[in-house]
Design a protein around this motif. Structure first.
Motif, PDB file in Angstrom:
ATOM      1  N   ALA A  27      -2.081  31.413   9.791  1.00 12.89           N
ATOM      2  CA  ALA A  27      -1.607  32.438  10.722  1.00 12.89           C
ATOM      3  C   ALA A  27      -0.741  31.831  11.814  1.00 12.89           C
ATOM      4  N   ALA A  28       0.228  32.623  12.266  1.00 14.67           N
ATOM      5  CA  ALA A  28       1.144  32.158  13.303  1.00 14.67           C
ATOM      6  C   ALA A  28       0.397  31.922  14.602  1.00 14.67           C
ATOM      7  N   PRO A  29       0.899  31.032  15.455  1.00 17.06           N
ATOM      8  CA  PRO A  29       0.255  30.810  16.747  1.00 17.06           C
ATOM      9  C   PRO A  29       0.314  32.057  17.605  1.00 17.06           C
ATOM     10  N   ALA A  30      -0.482  32.047  18.660  1.00 17.43           N
ATOM     11  CA  ALA A  30      -0.544  33.207  19.538  1.00 17.43           C
ATOM     12  C   ALA A  30       0.808  33.480  20.174  1.00 17.43           C
ATOM     13  N   ASP A  31       1.112  34.766  20.341  1.00 16.91           N
ATOM     14  CA  ASP A  31       2.320  35.161  21.056  1.00 16.91           C
ATOM     15  C   ASP A  31       2.258  34.580  22.458  1.00 16.91           C
ATOM     16  N   PRO A  32       3.294  33.843  22.891  1.00 16.22           N
ATOM     17  CA  PRO A  32       3.237  33.203  24.209  1.00 16.22           C
ATOM     18  C   PRO A  32       3.338  34.172  25.375  1.00 16.22           C
ATOM     19  N   HIS A  33       3.679  35.433  25.091  1.00 13.16           N
ATOM     20  CA  HIS A  33       3.814  36.424  26.155  1.00 13.16           C
ATOM     21  C   HIS A  33       2.533  37.239  26.253  1.00 13.16           C
ATOM     22  N   PRO A  34       1.742  37.044  27.303  1.00 15.36           N
ATOM     23  CA  PRO A  34       0.458  37.735  27.395  1.00 15.36           C
ATOM     24  C   PRO A  34       0.602  39.256  27.423  1.00 15.36           C
ATOM     25  N   VAL A  35      -0.371  39.915  26.806  1.00 17.29           N
ATOM     26  CA  VAL A  35      -0.409  41.374  26.798  1.00 17.29           C
ATOM     27  C   VAL A  35      -1.056  41.849  28.081  1.00 17.29           C
ATOM     28  N   SER A  36      -0.392  42.753  28.804  1.00 19.99           N
ATOM     29  CA  SER A  36      -0.949  43.301  30.030  1.00 19.99           C
ATOM     30  C   SER A  36      -1.966  44.386  29.704  1.00 19.99           C
ATOM     31  N   VAL A  37      -3.142  44.317  30.318  1.00 20.61           N
ATOM     32  CA  VAL A  37      -4.227  45.225  29.941  1.00 20.61           C
ATOM     33  C   VAL A  37      -4.258  46.520  30.757  1.00 20.61           C
ATOM     34  N   LEU A  38      -3.447  46.633  31.778  1.00 25.39           N
ATOM     35  CA  LEU A  38      -3.496  47.834  32.617  1.00 25.39           C
ATOM     36  C   LEU A  38      -2.218  48.668  32.548  1.00 25.39           C
ATOM     37  N   ASP A  39      -1.322  48.355  31.622  1.00 26.90           N
ATOM     38  CA  ASP A  39      -0.069  49.108  31.540  1.00 26.90           C
ATOM     39  C   ASP A  39      -0.299  50.592  31.297  1.00 26.90           C
ATOM     40  N   HIS A  40      -1.362  50.934  30.581  1.00 25.73           N
ATOM     41  CA  HIS A  40      -1.652  52.336  30.253  1.00 25.73           C
ATOM     42  C   HIS A  40      -2.942  52.817  30.902  1.00 25.73           C
ATOM     43  N   GLY A  41      -3.383  52.112  31.931  1.00 24.38           N
ATOM     44  CA  GLY A  41      -4.596  52.506  32.628  1.00 24.38           C
ATOM     45  C   GLY A  41      -5.837  51.963  31.946  1.00 24.38           C
ATOM     46  N   SER A  42      -6.985  52.400  32.451  1.00 21.25           N
ATOM     47  CA  SER A  42      -8.253  51.861  31.940  1.00 21.25           C
ATOM     48  C   SER A  42      -9.255  52.972  31.631  1.00 21.25           C
TER      49      SER A  42
END
Length: 237
Positions: A27-42
């Motif tokens: 499998a490819a390495p992790a995407d170096p750009h972190p995913v933001s967890v609050l873009d769509h609220g919680s």
């Protein structure tokens, strides 16, 4: 060992994406750009990451700390076999603090077989061994539904652990009618996933789910639903 309050687990493992461990290792390495967890609220049911469900897929998940929400940065990975939810959830938890071992290594440490990982206490021991700590403890939740005291302890454990940079690993049973997003609605699912954050205002928790049921990897779940899913199993916190 830290001083903690004490809480007064034949598993059908999560049938996520199936692939051989050797293939998943490609499998490819992790995407170096972190995913933001609050873009769509919680709010409960909000998807943070979906569709990235190839076995072994890795994603960097961002951490946030606001007045109400606290989530941890982790290296998420889809489980590499249909019965490695325990190793994958353990790997996600370890990644908040160290470069984690592979799912293959963790499956060996946990004693995971094609029948899955027998008990949450195995996860507790492997977490502590890899971190060189006594932080993690096994908390049983035998009552279904859980008592108010068990729910209070679970919430306190979530807040205390996340605030100290320790994700929780939970062993759940999700029957038809009470399931997280995307789970097969015609069967009870016995599974492990990782709690990597909470929102106090919405009373929600952030789940890193290695099974990727229905293509759902990272999502917000209500605390009450999480508490209802753990019995009669337990969690490592």
């Amino acid at each position: 060992m830290r001083k903690r309050l004490l809480a007064s687990a034949v598993a059908v493992t999560a049938v996520g994406a199936l692939v051989s461990p050797a293939a998943a290792a490609q499998a490819a390495p992790a995407d170096p750009h972190p995913v933001s967890v609050l873009d769509h609220g919680s709010q409960s049911g909000t998807a943070v990451v979906s569709g990235q469900n190839e076995p072994g897929t890795r994603l960097q998940i961002d951490g946030v700390h606001t007045a109400d929400a606290h989530t941890l940065p982790v290296d998420y990975q889809v489980q590499e076999t249909g019965y490695w939810c325990g190793p994958a959830a353990t790997r996600i938890a370890l990644s908040a603090r160290i470069a984690p071992p592979s799912q293959t290594d963790l499956a060996a440490q946990l004693g995971t077989t094609e029948a899955g990982t027998d008990h949450i206490s195995q996860v507790t021991g492997v977490l502590n061994a890899n971190l060189g700590t006594g932080w993690y403890e096994t908390k049983e939740m035998p009552d279904d539904p859980p008592s108010d005291a068990q729910k209070d302890l679970l919430w306190n454990d979530i807040v205390q652990d996340i605030d100290n940079n320790y994700p929780l690993v939970t062993n759940i049973v999700a029957p038809p009618g009470n399931q997280p997003p995307g789970y097969p609605s015609d069967q009870a699912i016995y599974h492990y996933f990782t709690v990597i954050g909470y929102d106090d205002a919405n009373r929600t928790v952030l789940i890193a789910d290695p099974a990727s049921f229905g293509g759902n990897q990272i999502y917000w779940l209500s605390f009450d639903q999480l508490a209802s899913l753990i019995p009669p199993k337990g969690y490592a916190a």
